[in-house]
Design a protein around this motif. Sequence first.
Motif, PDB file in Angstrom:
ATOM      1  N   THR A  96      -8.737  77.709  13.248  1.00 28.55           N
ATOM      2  CA  THR A  96     -10.081  77.749  13.978  1.00 28.55           C
ATOM      3  C   THR A  96      -9.802  78.034  15.382  1.00 28.55           C
ATOM      4  N   PRO A  97     -10.014  79.302  16.011  1.00 29.23           N
ATOM      5  CA  PRO A  97      -9.957  79.373  17.682  1.00 29.23           C
ATOM      6  C   PRO A  97     -10.747  78.443  18.446  1.00 29.23           C
ATOM      7  N   LEU A  98     -10.057  77.788  19.230  1.00 25.43           N
ATOM      8  CA  LEU A  98     -10.688  76.591  20.214  1.00 25.43           C
ATOM      9  C   LEU A  98     -10.634  76.857  21.791  1.00 25.43           C
ATOM     10  N   GLY A  99     -10.073  77.991  22.160  1.00 22.58           N
ATOM     11  CA  GLY A  99      -9.953  78.208  23.586  1.00 22.58           C
ATOM     12  C   GLY A  99      -9.158  79.266  23.811  1.00 22.58           C
ATOM     13  N   TYR A 100      -9.388  79.795  25.144  1.00 20.16           N
ATOM     14  CA  TYR A 100      -8.719  80.885  25.989  1.00 20.16           C
ATOM     15  C   TYR A 100      -7.814  80.389  27.098  1.00 20.16           C
ATOM     16  N   ILE A 101      -6.706  80.991  27.172  1.00 26.99           N
ATOM     17  CA  ILE A 101      -5.795  80.944  27.934  1.00 26.99           C
ATOM     18  C   ILE A 101      -5.670  82.212  28.992  1.00 26.99           C
ATOM     19  N   PRO A 102      -6.190  82.530  30.053  1.00 29.64           N
ATOM     20  CA  PRO A 102      -6.073  83.666  30.705  1.00 29.64           C
ATOM     21  C   PRO A 102      -4.608  84.011  30.973  1.00 29.64           C
ATOM     22  N   PHE A 103      -4.331  85.422  30.522  1.00 28.92           N
ATOM     23  CA  PHE A 103      -2.874  85.588  30.804  1.00 28.92           C
ATOM     24  C   PHE A 103      -2.799  87.423  30.784  1.00 28.92           C
ATOM     25  N   SER A 104      -2.274  87.904  31.830  1.00 33.69           N
ATOM     26  CA  SER A 104      -2.042  89.156  32.039  1.00 33.69           C
ATOM     27  C   SER A 104      -2.977  89.949  31.955  1.00 33.69           C
ATOM     28  N   GLY A 105      -4.204  89.598  32.644  1.00 30.67           N
ATOM     29  CA  GLY A 105      -5.365  90.596  32.654  1.00 30.67           C
ATOM     30  C   GLY A 105      -6.183  90.469  31.155  1.00 30.67           C
ATOM     31  N   GLY A 106      -5.699  89.379  30.550  1.00 31.55           N
ATOM     32  CA  GLY A 106      -6.398  89.125  29.136  1.00 31.55           C
ATOM     33  C   GLY A 106      -6.648  87.770  28.776  1.00 31.55           C
ATOM     34  N   TYR A 107      -6.773  87.562  27.603  1.00 31.37           N
ATOM     35  CA  TYR A 107      -6.858  86.130  26.985  1.00 31.37           C
ATOM     36  C   TYR A 107      -6.330  85.863  25.816  1.00 31.37           C
ATOM     37  N   VAL A 154      -1.480  67.415  26.107  1.00 27.19           N
ATOM     38  CA  VAL A 154      -2.869  66.748  26.562  1.00 27.19           C
ATOM     39  C   VAL A 154      -3.874  67.844  25.830  1.00 27.19           C
ATOM     40  N   LEU A 155      -3.760  68.908  26.269  1.00 27.70           N
ATOM     41  CA  LEU A 155      -4.609  70.116  25.681  1.00 27.70           C
ATOM     42  C   LEU A 155      -4.948  70.129  24.384  1.00 27.70           C
ATOM     43  N   LYS A 156      -3.705  69.924  23.440  1.00 29.87           N
ATOM     44  CA  LYS A 156      -3.982  69.896  22.016  1.00 29.87           C
ATOM     45  C   LYS A 156      -4.791  68.791  21.528  1.00 29.87           C
ATOM     46  N   GLU A 157      -4.787  67.614  22.080  1.00 27.97           N
ATOM     47  CA  GLU A 157      -5.466  66.521  21.822  1.00 27.97           C
ATOM     48  C   GLU A 157      -7.072  66.724  22.222  1.00 27.97           C
ATOM     49  N   ILE A 158      -7.331  67.367  23.229  1.00 25.85           N
ATOM     50  CA  ILE A 158      -8.611  67.821  23.837  1.00 25.85           C
ATOM     51  C   ILE A 158      -8.991  68.631  22.669  1.00 25.85           C
ATOM     52  N   LEU A 159      -8.755  69.756  22.344  1.00 23.21           N
ATOM     53  CA  LEU A 159      -9.032  70.934  21.484  1.00 23.21           C
ATOM     54  C   LEU A 159      -9.405  70.273  20.183  1.00 23.21           C
ATOM     55  N   SER A 160      -8.590  69.343  19.699  1.00 25.22           N
ATOM     56  CA  SER A 160      -8.760  68.693  18.463  1.00 25.22           C
ATOM     57  C   SER A 160     -10.028  67.933  18.485  1.00 25.22           C
ATOM     58  N   ILE A 161     -10.181  66.897  19.577  1.00 23.33           N
ATOM     59  CA  ILE A 161     -11.362  66.163  19.640  1.00 23.33           C
ATOM     60  C   ILE A 161     -12.696  66.931  19.553  1.00 23.33           C
ATOM     61  N   LEU A 162     -12.519  68.123  20.487  1.00 22.92           N
ATOM     62  CA  LEU A 162     -13.708  68.882  20.843  1.00 22.92           C
ATOM     63  C   LEU A 162     -14.297  69.685  19.318  1.00 22.92           C
ATOM     64  N   ASN A 163     -13.138  69.918  18.784  1.00 19.26           N
ATOM     65  CA  ASN A 163     -13.478  70.748  17.538  1.00 19.26           C
ATOM     66  C   ASN A 163     -14.090  69.661  16.651  1.00 19.26           C
ATOM     67  N   LYS A 164     -13.822  68.352  16.445  1.00 17.91           N
ATOM     68  CA  LYS A 164     -14.270  67.134  15.682  1.00 17.91           C
ATOM     69  C   LYS A 164     -15.618  67.153  15.882  1.00 17.91           C
ATOM     70  N   TYR A 165     -16.036  67.297  17.073  1.00 18.18           N
ATOM     71  CA  TYR A 165     -17.677  66.879  17.148  1.00 18.18           C
ATOM     72  C   TYR A 165     -18.291  68.372  17.705  1.00 18.18           C
ATOM     73  N   ASN A 166     -17.594  69.452  17.256  1.00 17.82           N
ATOM     74  CA  ASN A 166     -18.207  70.814  17.523  1.00 17.82           C
ATOM     75  C   ASN A 166     -18.778  70.988  18.750  1.00 17.82           C
ATOM     76  N   ILE A 196      -6.131  61.002  29.433  1.00 17.83           N
ATOM     77  CA  ILE A 196      -6.306  61.345  28.139  1.00 17.83           C
ATOM     78  C   ILE A 196      -6.714  59.911  27.354  1.00 17.83           C
ATOM     79  N   LYS A 197      -6.556  58.697  28.107  1.00 16.82           N
ATOM     80  CA  LYS A 197      -6.952  57.612  27.312  1.00 16.82           C
ATOM     81  C   LYS A 197      -8.106  57.659  26.866  1.00 16.82           C
ATOM     82  N   GLU A 198      -8.484  57.065  25.684  1.00 16.56           N
ATOM     83  CA  GLU A 198      -9.963  56.748  25.205  1.00 16.56           C
ATOM     84  C   GLU A 198     -10.512  57.990  25.107  1.00 16.56           C
ATOM     85  N   PHE A 199      -9.986  59.342  25.063  1.00 15.56           N
ATOM     86  CA  PHE A 199     -10.561  60.580  25.063  1.00 15.56           C
ATOM     87  C   PHE A 199     -11.815  60.650  24.211  1.00 15.56           C
TER      88      PHE A 199
END
Length: 234
Positions: A96-107, A154-166, A196-199
Motif C-alpha cells: 500500500t503506497p502511503l507517502g511521497y518523498i520529494p527527490f530529484s524533481g519528482g516523488y 520514526v517515519l515508518k511508525e507514523i506511516l503504519s499508524i496512519l494506515n491503520k486509521y485510514n 513519537i511516544k504514544e503516537f
Amino acid sequence: MKNLKKTMIISFIIILSFLLILVLPVWNIKNINIEGNKYYIDDDIKIILGLDKPTHILTLSQSDVENSKKILPFIKEIHLDKVLPDTINLNIVERTPLGYIPFSGGYIILDEEGYVLAHHEQKIEKLPIIEGIKINKFLVGEKLVPVEDEEFIVLKEILSILNKYNLQEEVTTINVSDTEQIHLYINSLDVIIGDIKEFEQKIRWLIGIYDTYTIGVLDLSMIENGSAVLKPLE
C-alpha cells in the motif's frame, strides 16, 4: 535373461508413454485466475510471467512467480496454486503506497515498511508529502536507505499508524526534520505531535478533535497530562 529383457522393454514403453503424455497440449495453461491485484492489470502480470504464450503447467514454479516481484514492486506476496491439467490461480497481496518523498524533481512513493514502489514526476495519488528524510539514491523495489536512520525509523511508525486509521489520504504533510518535534499537517490544521511516544494515542485524540476543529495549531505533545491545546493560526 528373457524376463529381464522383457521387463526393460515394458519399463521403456511406460516411461516413453508417460513422457509423450506430458508433452500433449492438454498440459498447457489455458485458465489463469488472478486475484488481489489493483495496481497491475491481469495482462501485465501474465506477460511478466511469460503466460502470454503457451506454457506447460509443470514448468511454472512458485520461485518463478516470486521473481516477478522484482519487476512488479507493488506486489508484496504472490502465491501459485495449480489445478491440473490446465488451470492456475494466482493470489496477490499488494503493498500500500502511503507517502511521497520529494527527490530529484519528482516523488518517491513509499509503503509502510519503507520499500520504494515507484518514482514519478508528479503525484498520482492523494498521499502525504514527507519532509525531513535525506536520501542520496534509491532503487525501485528495494528498501529505502536514508542518510539518517532515526528519522526513517520514526517515519515508518507514523506511516503504519496512519494506515491503520485510514488517515494517509487526509494528512497532507509529515515533517520529521526534528524527531522531538514532529508535525503533521491536515489542510489548514498544523498538528504538533512532539516525539513519537504514544503516537497512536495522539492520533486517536486527533481523530476526535478534527471532527470539530480543522483550522489552527493543535498541540498534542503533552497528552500524557490529559490535555491538548488548540490555537488559532497566526
